[in-house]
Design a protein around this motif. Structure first.
Motif, PDB file in Angstrom:
ATOM      1  N   TYR A  90       0.867  -1.169   0.000  1.00 11.45           N
ATOM      2  CA  TYR A  90       0.000   0.000   0.000  1.00 11.45           C
ATOM      3  C   TYR A  90       0.907   1.224   0.000  1.00 11.45           C
ATOM      4  O   TYR A  90       2.101   1.135   0.311  1.00 11.45           O
ATOM      5  CB  TYR A  90      -0.910   0.022   1.228  1.00 11.45           C
ATOM      6  CG  TYR A  90      -2.060  -0.959   1.172  1.00 11.45           C
ATOM      7  CD1 TYR A  90      -2.979  -0.921   0.125  1.00 11.45           C
ATOM      8  CD2 TYR A  90      -2.246  -1.905   2.179  1.00 11.45           C
ATOM      9  CE1 TYR A  90      -4.040  -1.812   0.080  1.00 11.45           C
ATOM     10  CE2 TYR A  90      -3.311  -2.798   2.139  1.00 11.45           C
ATOM     11  CZ  TYR A  90      -4.205  -2.748   1.080  1.00 11.45           C
ATOM     12  OH  TYR A  90      -5.250  -3.628   1.036  1.00 11.45           O
ATOM     13  N   TYR A  91       0.332   2.376  -0.302  1.00  7.09           N
ATOM     14  CA  TYR A  91       1.098   3.614  -0.361  1.00  7.09           C
ATOM     15  C   TYR A  91       0.268   4.716   0.292  1.00  7.09           C
ATOM     16  O   TYR A  91      -0.930   4.858   0.002  1.00  7.09           O
ATOM     17  CB  TYR A  91       1.423   3.986  -1.819  1.00  7.09           C
ATOM     18  CG  TYR A  91       2.112   2.853  -2.553  1.00  7.09           C
ATOM     19  CD1 TYR A  91       3.498   2.766  -2.620  1.00  7.09           C
ATOM     20  CD2 TYR A  91       1.362   1.837  -3.148  1.00  7.09           C
ATOM     21  CE1 TYR A  91       4.125   1.710  -3.268  1.00  7.09           C
ATOM     22  CE2 TYR A  91       1.977   0.775  -3.799  1.00  7.09           C
ATOM     23  CZ  TYR A  91       3.362   0.707  -3.862  1.00  7.09           C
ATOM     24  OH  TYR A  91       3.966  -0.346  -4.489  1.00  7.09           O
ATOM     25  N   ILE A  92       0.874   5.461   1.191  1.00  6.16           N
ATOM     26  CA  ILE A  92       0.219   6.616   1.810  1.00  6.16           C
ATOM     27  C   ILE A  92       0.639   7.853   1.027  1.00  6.16           C
ATOM     28  O   ILE A  92       1.831   8.106   0.843  1.00  6.16           O
ATOM     29  CB  ILE A  92       0.611   6.755   3.292  1.00  6.16           C
ATOM     30  CG1 ILE A  92       0.152   5.526   4.082  1.00  6.16           C
ATOM     31  CG2 ILE A  92       0.013   8.017   3.895  1.00  6.16           C
ATOM     32  CD1 ILE A  92       0.673   5.488   5.513  1.00  6.16           C
ATOM     33  N   TYR A  93      -0.347   8.604   0.539  1.00  3.65           N
ATOM     34  CA  TYR A  93      -0.091   9.760  -0.322  1.00  3.65           C
ATOM     35  C   TYR A  93      -0.654  11.002   0.376  1.00  3.65           C
ATOM     36  O   TYR A  93      -1.838  11.093   0.633  1.00  3.65           O
ATOM     37  CB  TYR A  93      -0.782   9.541  -1.670  1.00  3.65           C
ATOM     38  CG  TYR A  93      -0.425  10.507  -2.791  1.00  3.65           C
ATOM     39  CD1 TYR A  93       0.263  11.700  -2.562  1.00  3.65           C
ATOM     40  CD2 TYR A  93      -0.785  10.210  -4.102  1.00  3.65           C
ATOM     41  CE1 TYR A  93       0.582  12.553  -3.600  1.00  3.65           C
ATOM     42  CE2 TYR A  93      -0.475  11.065  -5.158  1.00  3.65           C
ATOM     43  CZ  TYR A  93       0.190  12.232  -4.897  1.00  3.65           C
ATOM     44  OH  TYR A  93       0.504  13.095  -5.929  1.00  3.65           O
ATOM     45  N   GLU A  94       0.243  11.934   0.673  1.00  3.84           N
ATOM     46  CA  GLU A  94      -0.147  13.163   1.352  1.00  3.84           C
ATOM     47  C   GLU A  94       0.107  14.354   0.440  1.00  3.84           C
ATOM     48  O   GLU A  94       1.163  14.468  -0.173  1.00  3.84           O
ATOM     49  CB  GLU A  94       0.661  13.313   2.643  1.00  3.84           C
ATOM     50  CG  GLU A  94       0.343  14.564   3.453  1.00  3.84           C
ATOM     51  CD  GLU A  94       1.191  14.640   4.711  1.00  3.84           C
ATOM     52  OE1 GLU A  94       0.842  13.969   5.697  1.00  3.84           O
ATOM     53  OE2 GLU A  94       2.225  15.343   4.669  1.00  3.84           O
ATOM     54  N   LEU A  95      -0.895  15.238   0.350  1.00  3.51           N
ATOM     55  CA  LEU A  95      -0.763  16.459  -0.431  1.00  3.51           C
ATOM     56  C   LEU A  95      -0.972  17.643   0.497  1.00  3.51           C
ATOM     57  O   LEU A  95      -1.941  17.666   1.279  1.00  3.51           O
ATOM     58  CB  LEU A  95      -1.798  16.506  -1.556  1.00  3.51           C
ATOM     59  CG  LEU A  95      -1.768  15.351  -2.561  1.00  3.51           C
ATOM     60  CD1 LEU A  95      -2.852  14.338  -2.209  1.00  3.51           C
ATOM     61  CD2 LEU A  95      -1.978  15.853  -3.986  1.00  3.51           C
ATOM     62  N   ALA A  96      -0.074  18.610   0.453  1.00  2.00           N
ATOM     63  CA  ALA A  96      -0.186  19.816   1.276  1.00  2.00           C
ATOM     64  C   ALA A  96      -0.211  21.026   0.351  1.00  2.00           C
ATOM     65  O   ALA A  96       0.624  21.153  -0.548  1.00  2.00           O
ATOM     66  CB  ALA A  96       0.983  19.915   2.247  1.00  2.00           C
ATOM     67  N   TRP A  97      -1.190  21.904   0.598  1.00  7.98           N
ATOM     68  CA  TRP A  97      -1.398  23.028  -0.314  1.00  7.98           C
ATOM     69  C   TRP A  97      -2.182  24.115   0.392  1.00  7.98           C
ATOM     70  O   TRP A  97      -3.215  23.848   1.013  1.00  7.98           O
ATOM     71  CB  TRP A  97      -2.146  22.535  -1.551  1.00  7.98           C
ATOM     72  CG  TRP A  97      -2.439  23.553  -2.612  1.00  7.98           C
ATOM     73  CD1 TRP A  97      -1.539  24.211  -3.389  1.00  7.98           C
ATOM     74  CD2 TRP A  97      -3.737  23.987  -3.048  1.00  7.98           C
ATOM     75  NE1 TRP A  97      -2.183  25.035  -4.290  1.00  7.98           N
ATOM     76  CE2 TRP A  97      -3.547  24.910  -4.102  1.00  7.98           C
ATOM     77  CE3 TRP A  97      -5.033  23.672  -2.653  1.00  7.98           C
ATOM     78  CZ2 TRP A  97      -4.594  25.530  -4.754  1.00  7.98           C
ATOM     79  CZ3 TRP A  97      -6.092  24.296  -3.315  1.00  7.98           C
ATOM     80  CH2 TRP A  97      -5.872  25.214  -4.352  1.00  7.98           C
ATOM     81  N   LYS A  98      -1.682  25.335   0.335  1.00  6.45           N
ATOM     82  CA  LYS A  98      -2.373  26.496   0.888  1.00  6.45           C
ATOM     83  C   LYS A  98      -2.826  26.284   2.328  1.00  6.45           C
ATOM     84  O   LYS A  98      -3.965  26.563   2.698  1.00  6.45           O
ATOM     85  CB  LYS A  98      -3.570  26.870  -0.003  1.00  6.45           C
ATOM     86  CG  LYS A  98      -3.143  27.379  -1.378  1.00  6.45           C
ATOM     87  CD  LYS A  98      -4.292  27.990  -2.141  1.00  6.45           C
ATOM     88  CE  LYS A  98      -3.788  28.625  -3.439  1.00  6.45           C
ATOM     89  NZ  LYS A  98      -4.878  29.266  -4.202  1.00  6.45           N
ATOM     90  N   GLY A  99      -1.925  25.728   3.137  1.00  7.04           N
ATOM     91  CA  GLY A  99      -2.182  25.627   4.562  1.00  7.04           C
ATOM     92  C   GLY A  99      -2.999  24.428   5.010  1.00  7.04           C
ATOM     93  O   GLY A  99      -3.277  24.271   6.200  1.00  7.04           O
TER      94      GLY A  99
END
Length: 406
Positions: A90-99
């Motif tokens: 499995y893969y954990i995918y994190e996106l961070a954008w504009k706080g």
């Protein structure tokens, strides 16, 4: 209950990740893709939009385009830009954008669940768009487009994410040109993999397609063509718990007032809405309120009680606007086909609405409060579909980081 599995992702070696990762194939036209990949020989756009490597003007649905995609994907493998994990993960995918940050699980979901409506949909698909992805998948024997999914919140899944991220280094971490920070962890411990699989089997009755209905429908149809391929019976998904997601507004502009003067138009709007002038661009803070920009003036519209239906579709602001103004006053019956209406994603801001009106390109613009994730769930659960262009999800997953071979 939802059936998901780990899979052996085809993915870039770490030093290539940022350059390989590309925006989804369906948010760029051919010319935009050509420009974006210019000078980047490892951009995954060479696989997802392979017409950029062929003469300009080529039919983008020609078999030659899909053949080039297959050749380019194989070249990336041969040159050791991409490799395949040896064991399913499995893969954990994190996106961070504009706080804000959102974290999801990359896995493969059962095609049978798609057919059995365990995977819920809220949009119609168009045959010509399906055919493009069917031909692409069939030719390259890979699912390159990640289907953006949602599920109800599961505390135990959040705990797994937190524990894994605290005790393991990220395999990919980079900031894309648009400012979105992408972080991916590979979950390769058998015990953790089993925990995740069982959580879905025991606690997730349904998953919901948020974005990517055409990719999902195409994968389902390709699975019928490849009955002997076990991998083809699953398709590439990233599943986000509901509390991780934010839906942006999807606004509307109309090119004319259907022969009405501005005064006549405003008088007719007042039959269904309370109309107030406001001093600046109006982003509705709650449901059933709308912004309207007409002749350098912003208005706040509030839908009057009794002027809309209370069923899952009728209560949507996009429906209220469509039935009471776009159709009811402006005569725009079918927003899918009528070229007098256009849609402006909330990521472009209200300034884009002002710009379109001030330029004379359109006559009036409307800003809407975003659809909630609960409304999306309610509509999908009821078996209905949303009006076109109801939801805009941002940030978007990148293609090329994790590919599912079939």
């Amino acid at each position: 209950m939802a059936i998901i599995k780990p899979f052996r992702a085809l993915r870039p070696h770490n030093e290539y990740a940022k350059d390989v990762a590309s925006r989804p194939y369906d948010v760029l036209n051919s010319e935009e893709a050509r420009k974006e990949a210019e000078g980047n020989l490892v951009s995954f756009l060479h696989v997802t939009k392979s017409e950029i490597d062929l003469p300009a003007g080529i039919d983008i649905h020609a078999q030659e385009v899909y053949d080039r995609a297959r050749q380019n994907l194989q070249a990336f493998i041969d040159k050791k830009i991409l490799f395949q994990d040896e064991a399913p993960c499995y893969y954990i995918y994190e996106l961070a954008w504009k706080g804000r940050t959102q974290t999801g699980l990359v896995c493969v979901s059962s095609v049978q669940d798609y057919f059995d409506d365990v995977i819920k949909k809220h949009e119609f698909t168009r045959p010509e768009k399906e055919k493009d992805r069917i031909d692409h998948m069939r030719t390259i024997r890979a699912q390159t487009g990640n289907v953006f999914m949602a599920c109800k919140d599961i505390k135990e899944l959040a705990d797994v994410f937190t524990h894994w991220k605290e005790h393991n280094n990220a395999d990919y971490y980079f900031t894309a040109d648009d400012g979105v920070v992408h972080t991916v962890w590979v979950v390769n411990a058998v015990a953790t993999i089993d925990v995740i699989t069982n959580l879905f089997k025991e606690k997730v009755p349904f998953t919901y397609i948020a974005d990517g209905h055409h990719r999902a429908a195409s994968a389902a149809k390709v699975s019928k063509e490849l009955p002997d391929s076990e991998d083809a019976q699953y398709f590439l998904t990233t599943i986000f718990p509901a509390n991780q997601l934010a839906i942006l507004d999807y606004n509307r502009v109309a090119k004319d007032l259907n022969g009405l003067s501005e005064e006549e138009f405003l008088k007719r709007v007042e039959k269904h809405f309370t109309v107030e002038k406001v001093d600046s661009a109006f982003a509705p803070p709650q449901l059933h309120q709308f912004g309207m920009y007409l002749s350098n003036q912003w208005y706040k519209l509030t839908a009057k009680e009794g002027t809309y239906r209370n069923d899952p579709i009728g209560v949507l602001d996009v429906t209220i606007l469509q039935e009471n103004i776009l159709d009811g006053i402006l005569g725009i019956k079918d927003p899918r086909t009528d070229n007098r209406v256009d849609f402006v994603g909330g990521i472009r801001g209200l300034g884009e609405l002002e710009k379109r009106v001030n330029s004379g390109e359109v006559k009036v613009a409307f800003s809407l409060h975003p659809v909630s994730i609960q409304q999306l769930f309610d509509i999908a659960d009821s078996g209905n579909v949303m009006p076109p262009k109801s939801t805009w999800f941002e940030p978007k997953l990148r293609d090329g980081l994790l590919t599912h071979l079939i």
